[in-house]
Design a protein around this motif. Structure first.
Motif, PDB file in Angstrom:
ATOM      1  N   GLY A 107       0.339 -16.755  14.995  1.00 14.56           N
ATOM      2  CA  GLY A 107       0.086 -17.011  13.600  1.00 14.56           C
ATOM      3  C   GLY A 107       1.377 -17.059  12.804  1.00 14.56           C
ATOM      4  N   GLN A 108       1.236 -17.295  11.517  1.00 14.99           N
ATOM      5  CA  GLN A 108       2.404 -17.465  10.655  1.00 14.99           C
ATOM      6  C   GLN A 108       2.948 -16.136  10.151  1.00 14.99           C
ATOM      7  OE1 GLN A 108      -0.658 -17.679   9.620  1.00 14.99           O
ATOM      8  NE2 GLN A 108      -0.713 -16.531   7.691  1.00 14.99           N
ATOM      9  N   GLY A 109       2.185 -15.072  10.291  1.00 17.57           N
ATOM     10  CA  GLY A 109       2.632 -13.751   9.877  1.00 17.57           C
ATOM     11  C   GLY A 109       2.099 -13.359   8.517  1.00 17.57           C
ATOM     12  N   THR A 110       1.889 -12.068   8.333  1.00 17.09           N
ATOM     13  CA  THR A 110       1.469 -11.532   7.046  1.00 17.09           C
ATOM     14  C   THR A 110       2.280 -10.278   6.761  1.00 17.09           C
ATOM     15  OG1 THR A 110      -0.446 -10.836   5.717  1.00 17.09           O
ATOM     16  CG2 THR A 110      -0.451 -10.171   8.029  1.00 17.09           C
ATOM     17  N   GLN A 111       2.764 -10.157   5.531  1.00 19.45           N
ATOM     18  CA  GLN A 111       3.653  -9.056   5.172  1.00 19.45           C
ATOM     19  C   GLN A 111       2.853  -7.796   4.872  1.00 19.45           C
ATOM     20  OE1 GLN A 111       7.214  -8.937   4.814  1.00 19.45           O
ATOM     21  NE2 GLN A 111       6.797  -6.730   4.604  1.00 19.45           N
ATOM     22  N   VAL A 112       3.287  -6.696   5.466  1.00 17.14           N
ATOM     23  CA  VAL A 112       2.741  -5.371   5.156  1.00 17.14           C
ATOM     24  C   VAL A 112       3.889  -4.516   4.634  1.00 17.14           C
ATOM     25  CG1 VAL A 112       1.749  -3.258   6.114  1.00 17.14           C
ATOM     26  CG2 VAL A 112       0.900  -5.497   6.857  1.00 17.14           C
ATOM     27  N   THR A 113       3.726  -3.983   3.439  1.00 20.08           N
ATOM     28  CA  THR A 113       4.736  -3.136   2.836  1.00 20.08           C
ATOM     29  C   THR A 113       4.110  -1.797   2.473  1.00 20.08           C
ATOM     30  OG1 THR A 113       5.876  -5.065   1.921  1.00 20.08           O
ATOM     31  CG2 THR A 113       6.443  -2.910   1.003  1.00 20.08           C
ATOM     32  N   VAL A 114       4.700  -0.718   2.984  1.00 28.70           N
ATOM     33  CA  VAL A 114       4.187   0.625   2.726  1.00 28.70           C
ATOM     34  C   VAL A 114       5.222   1.368   1.900  1.00 28.70           C
ATOM     35  CG1 VAL A 114       3.261   2.736   3.727  1.00 28.70           C
ATOM     36  CG2 VAL A 114       2.976   0.551   4.926  1.00 28.70           C
ATOM     37  N   SER A 115       4.842   1.769   0.711  1.00 29.23           N
ATOM     38  CA  SER A 115       5.766   2.471  -0.178  1.00 29.23           C
ATOM     39  C   SER A 115       5.632   3.979   0.020  1.00 29.23           C
ATOM     40  CB  SER A 115       5.488   2.108  -1.620  1.00 29.23           C
ATOM     41  OG  SER A 115       4.194   2.512  -1.988  1.00 29.23           O
ATOM     42  N   LYS A 147       2.555   4.435   7.195  1.00 28.01           N
ATOM     43  CA  LYS A 147       3.839   5.067   6.921  1.00 28.01           C
ATOM     44  C   LYS A 147       4.842   4.005   6.478  1.00 28.01           C
ATOM     45  CE  LYS A 147       3.021   8.337  10.705  1.00 28.01           C
ATOM     46  NZ  LYS A 147       3.543   8.873  11.992  1.00 28.01           N
ATOM     47  N   PRO A 148       5.870   4.394   5.731  1.00 26.55           N
ATOM     48  CA  PRO A 148       6.886   3.398   5.335  1.00 26.55           C
ATOM     49  C   PRO A 148       7.495   2.661   6.518  1.00 26.55           C
ATOM     50  CG  PRO A 148       7.136   5.386   4.038  1.00 26.55           C
ATOM     51  CD  PRO A 148       6.082   5.689   5.079  1.00 26.55           C
ATOM     52  N   GLU A 149       7.595   3.326   7.649  1.00 20.67           N
ATOM     53  CA  GLU A 149       8.179   2.666   8.829  1.00 20.67           C
ATOM     54  C   GLU A 149       7.254   1.627   9.449  1.00 20.67           C
ATOM     55  OE1 GLU A 149       7.922   5.961   8.258  1.00 20.67           O
ATOM     56  OE2 GLU A 149       7.486   7.072  10.115  1.00 20.67           O
ATOM     57  N   ASP A 150       6.035   1.505   8.947  1.00 20.34           N
ATOM     58  CA  ASP A 150       5.134   0.436   9.388  1.00 20.34           C
ATOM     59  C   ASP A 150       5.402  -0.865   8.637  1.00 20.34           C
ATOM     60  OD1 ASP A 150       2.531   2.895   9.522  1.00 20.34           O
ATOM     61  OD2 ASP A 150       3.610   2.025  11.227  1.00 20.34           O
ATOM     62  N   THR A 151       6.274  -0.831   7.649  1.00 20.08           N
ATOM     63  CA  THR A 151       6.592  -2.021   6.875  1.00 20.08           C
ATOM     64  C   THR A 151       7.208  -3.095   7.762  1.00 20.08           C
ATOM     65  OG1 THR A 151       6.920  -0.788   4.812  1.00 20.08           O
ATOM     66  CG2 THR A 151       8.021  -2.927   4.991  1.00 20.08           C
ATOM     67  N   ALA A 152       6.616  -4.286   7.746  1.00 21.71           N
ATOM     68  CA  ALA A 152       7.064  -5.384   8.594  1.00 21.71           C
ATOM     69  C   ALA A 152       6.196  -6.609   8.315  1.00 21.71           C
ATOM     70  CB  ALA A 152       6.962  -5.002  10.072  1.00 21.71           C
ATOM     71  N   VAL A 153       6.595  -7.732   8.890  1.00 22.34           N
ATOM     72  CA  VAL A 153       5.713  -8.888   8.977  1.00 22.34           C
ATOM     73  C   VAL A 153       4.918  -8.739  10.272  1.00 22.34           C
ATOM     74  CG1 VAL A 153       5.553 -11.388   9.149  1.00 22.34           C
ATOM     75  CG2 VAL A 153       7.310 -10.352   7.691  1.00 22.34           C
ATOM     76  N   TYR A 154       3.613  -8.835  10.146  1.00 25.97           N
ATOM     77  CA  TYR A 154       2.724  -8.674  11.296  1.00 25.97           C
ATOM     78  C   TYR A 154       2.240 -10.044  11.757  1.00 25.97           C
ATOM     79  CZ  TYR A 154       2.614  -3.629  10.811  1.00 25.97           C
ATOM     80  OH  TYR A 154       2.966  -2.301  10.792  1.00 25.97           O
ATOM     81  N   ASN A 199      -4.640   2.674   9.544  1.00 25.48           N
ATOM     82  CA  ASN A 199      -4.866   3.850   8.709  1.00 25.48           C
ATOM     83  C   ASN A 199      -3.631   4.737   8.699  1.00 25.48           C
ATOM     84  OD1 ASN A 199      -7.576   2.988   8.339  1.00 25.48           O
ATOM     85  ND2 ASN A 199      -8.234   4.130  10.155  1.00 25.48           N
ATOM     86  N   SER A 200      -3.579   5.642   7.753  1.00 24.86           N
ATOM     87  CA  SER A 200      -2.460   6.591   7.641  1.00 24.86           C
ATOM     88  C   SER A 200      -1.123   5.870   7.722  1.00 24.86           C
ATOM     89  CB  SER A 200      -2.568   7.661   8.742  1.00 24.86           C
ATOM     90  OG  SER A 200      -3.791   8.349   8.666  1.00 24.86           O
ATOM     91  N   VAL A 222       0.849  -1.186   0.000  1.00 25.97           N
ATOM     92  CA  VAL A 222       0.000   0.000   0.000  1.00 25.97           C
ATOM     93  C   VAL A 222       0.885   1.236   0.000  1.00 25.97           C
ATOM     94  CG1 VAL A 222      -0.164   0.090   2.521  1.00 25.97           C
ATOM     95  CG2 VAL A 222      -1.989   1.081   1.128  1.00 25.97           C
ATOM     96  N   GLN A 223       0.390   2.309  -0.580  1.00 25.25           N
ATOM     97  CA  GLN A 223       1.144   3.562  -0.568  1.00 25.25           C
ATOM     98  C   GLN A 223       1.007   4.246   0.775  1.00 25.25           C
ATOM     99  OE1 GLN A 223      -0.297   5.846  -3.926  1.00 25.25           O
ATOM    100  NE2 GLN A 223       1.364   5.081  -5.211  1.00 25.25           N
ATOM    101  N   ALA A 224       1.979   5.070   1.087  1.00 23.84           N
ATOM    102  CA  ALA A 224       1.939   5.842   2.329  1.00 23.84           C
ATOM    103  C   ALA A 224       0.637   6.643   2.387  1.00 23.84           C
ATOM    104  CB  ALA A 224       3.137   6.773   2.410  1.00 23.84           C
TER     105      ALA A 224
END
Length: 125
Positions: A116-124, A87-94, A84-85, A12-14
């Motif tokens: 859980g096994q984790g899900t990737q969140v990437t913020v560009s 940020k790129p610094e939120d990028t991580a495996v959750y 919501n809102s 997702v975009q910033a």
């Protein structure tokens, strides 16, 4: 035994939003603590948010307060993290986690029994 399965991650975009889901199976999670942690590459796993099932008790790490909301759905035995809102610094495996630990230790990974096994969140940017 409890199984936790996360979903909802993605790119997702910033400034954008995502909703993560954590579906539990095996038994009801009433009276459990539910939490979300995240881990970025090269970093330690960090606490994001926690909630006591069937209560209004919720807590967040400072960096996500006002942007993220943790919630649960009894009927679906599922926990959510609305983000919501972003940020790129939120990028991580959750990762979602569940356990019968004390609320006092809600932000400690050691207090949770199931993950859980984790899900990737990437913020560009």
């Amino acid at each position: 035994q409890v199984q936790l399965v996360e979903s909802g991650g993605g790119l997702v975009q910033a400034g954008g939003s995502l909703r993560l889901s954590c579906a539990a199976s095996g038994r009801s999670l009433s009276n459990n603590l539910m939490a979300w942690f995240r881990q970025a590459p090269g970093e330690e796993r960090e606490f994001v948010a926690a909630i006591r099932w069937n209560t209004a008790w919720a807590d967040y790490t400072d960096s996500v307060k006002g942007r993220f909301t943790i919630s649960t759905d009894n009927a679906k035995n599922t926990a959510y993290l609305q983000m919501n809102s972003l940020k790129p610094e939120d990028t991580a495996v959750y990762y979602c986690a569940a356990g019968l630990g004390s609320w006092l230790y809600r932000n400690r990974a050691q207090g949770y029994d199931y993950w859980g096994q984790g899900t990737q969140v990437t913020v560009s940017s």
